[in-house]
Design an enzyme around this catalytic site. Structure first.
Site, PDB file in Angstrom:
ATOM      1  N   VAL A   1      45.721 -36.205 -13.879  1.00 13.67           N
ATOM      2  CA  VAL A   1      47.120 -35.831 -13.655  1.00 13.67           C
ATOM      3  C   VAL A   1      47.222 -34.357 -13.284  1.00 13.67           C
ATOM      4  CG1 VAL A   1      49.436 -35.723 -14.658  1.00 13.67           C
ATOM      5  CG2 VAL A   1      47.963 -37.671 -15.163  1.00 13.67           C
ATOM      6  N   CYS A   2      46.444 -33.510 -13.917  1.00 17.90           N
ATOM      7  CA  CYS A   2      46.483 -32.074 -13.590  1.00 17.90           C
ATOM      8  C   CYS A   2      46.076 -31.846 -12.135  1.00 17.90           C
ATOM      9  CB  CYS A   2      45.577 -31.283 -14.521  1.00 17.90           C
ATOM     10  SG  CYS A   2      46.130 -31.292 -16.235  1.00 17.90           S
ATOM     11  N   THR A   3      45.110 -32.590 -11.669  1.00 22.07           N
ATOM     12  CA  THR A   3      44.673 -32.456 -10.284  1.00 22.07           C
ATOM     13  C   THR A   3      45.795 -32.853  -9.333  1.00 22.07           C
ATOM     14  OG1 THR A   3      42.361 -32.800 -10.891  1.00 22.07           O
ATOM     15  CG2 THR A   3      42.952 -33.194  -8.586  1.00 22.07           C
TER      16      THR A   3
ATOM     17  N   LEU B   1      48.633 -30.011  -9.592  1.00 21.25           N
ATOM     18  CA  LEU B   1      48.350 -28.738  -8.952  1.00 21.25           C
ATOM     19  C   LEU B   1      48.104 -28.884  -7.453  1.00 21.25           C
ATOM     20  CD1 LEU B   1      48.373 -27.880 -11.923  1.00 21.25           C
ATOM     21  CD2 LEU B   1      46.659 -26.188 -11.312  1.00 21.25           C
TER      22      LEU B   1
END
Length: 151
Positions: free
Chosen positions: A45-47, A50
């Site tokens: 999810v962070c990928t 961002l």
């Protein structure tokens, strides 16, 4: 735990980050800032999150807004991930989660909650979103609107 809210002065911080330098929030005074607290480098999810912000970097740039990512991963992890993804904004190392604690984004188990803050040119928080569900994030379009509203 401290928890900053909309209308308050954004707490300053000084921390190491990508590009082999030290970052301080006060360096960005005079321009809007989007602070992005995320749980972990190179996680699914962070990928996606961002990458979304990176793909929209021109929209932030048109508003003279800086985007800054913060997480507790070390500099080596940040540098590796930033290089892999070619991020156009810095990733800052919140070594002891002190910045996260100041902004009220550290959850009960000690992990960052996915959170974003918009800070106006006077250094005042004009938008704050702390997610209890780390699977969701605020879109670039919504953050661009929050930056526009901060003027």
């Amino acid at each position: 735990m401290a928890k900053v809210v909309v209308g308050e002065q954004a707490p300053n911080f000084v921390a190491r980050g990508t590009g082999d330098r030290e970052y301080t929030l006060s360096d960005y005074r005079g321009q809007p800032v989007v602070l992005v607290f995320y749980p972990g480098d190179a996680t699914p999810v962070c990928t996606v999150q961002l990458r979304d912000y990176n793909n929209g970097i021109s929209q932030f740039s048109e508003l003279n807004a800086a985007v800054i990512g913060l997480s507790p991963q070390d500099i080596e992890s940040h540098e590796r991930w930033s290089a892999e993804e070619n991020f156009a904004f810095p990733l800052i190392y919140d070594e002891e989660k002190k910045i996260g604690e100041t902004y009220g984004v550290v959850g009960p188990l000690g992990f960052y909650r996915r959170s974003v803050f918009v800070i106006n040119i006077e250094g005042v928080i004009t938008y704050a979103k702390r997610n209890l569900n780390n699977a969701r994030f605020v879109s670039t379009a919504d953050l661009v609107e929050a930056v526009k509203a901060s003027r």
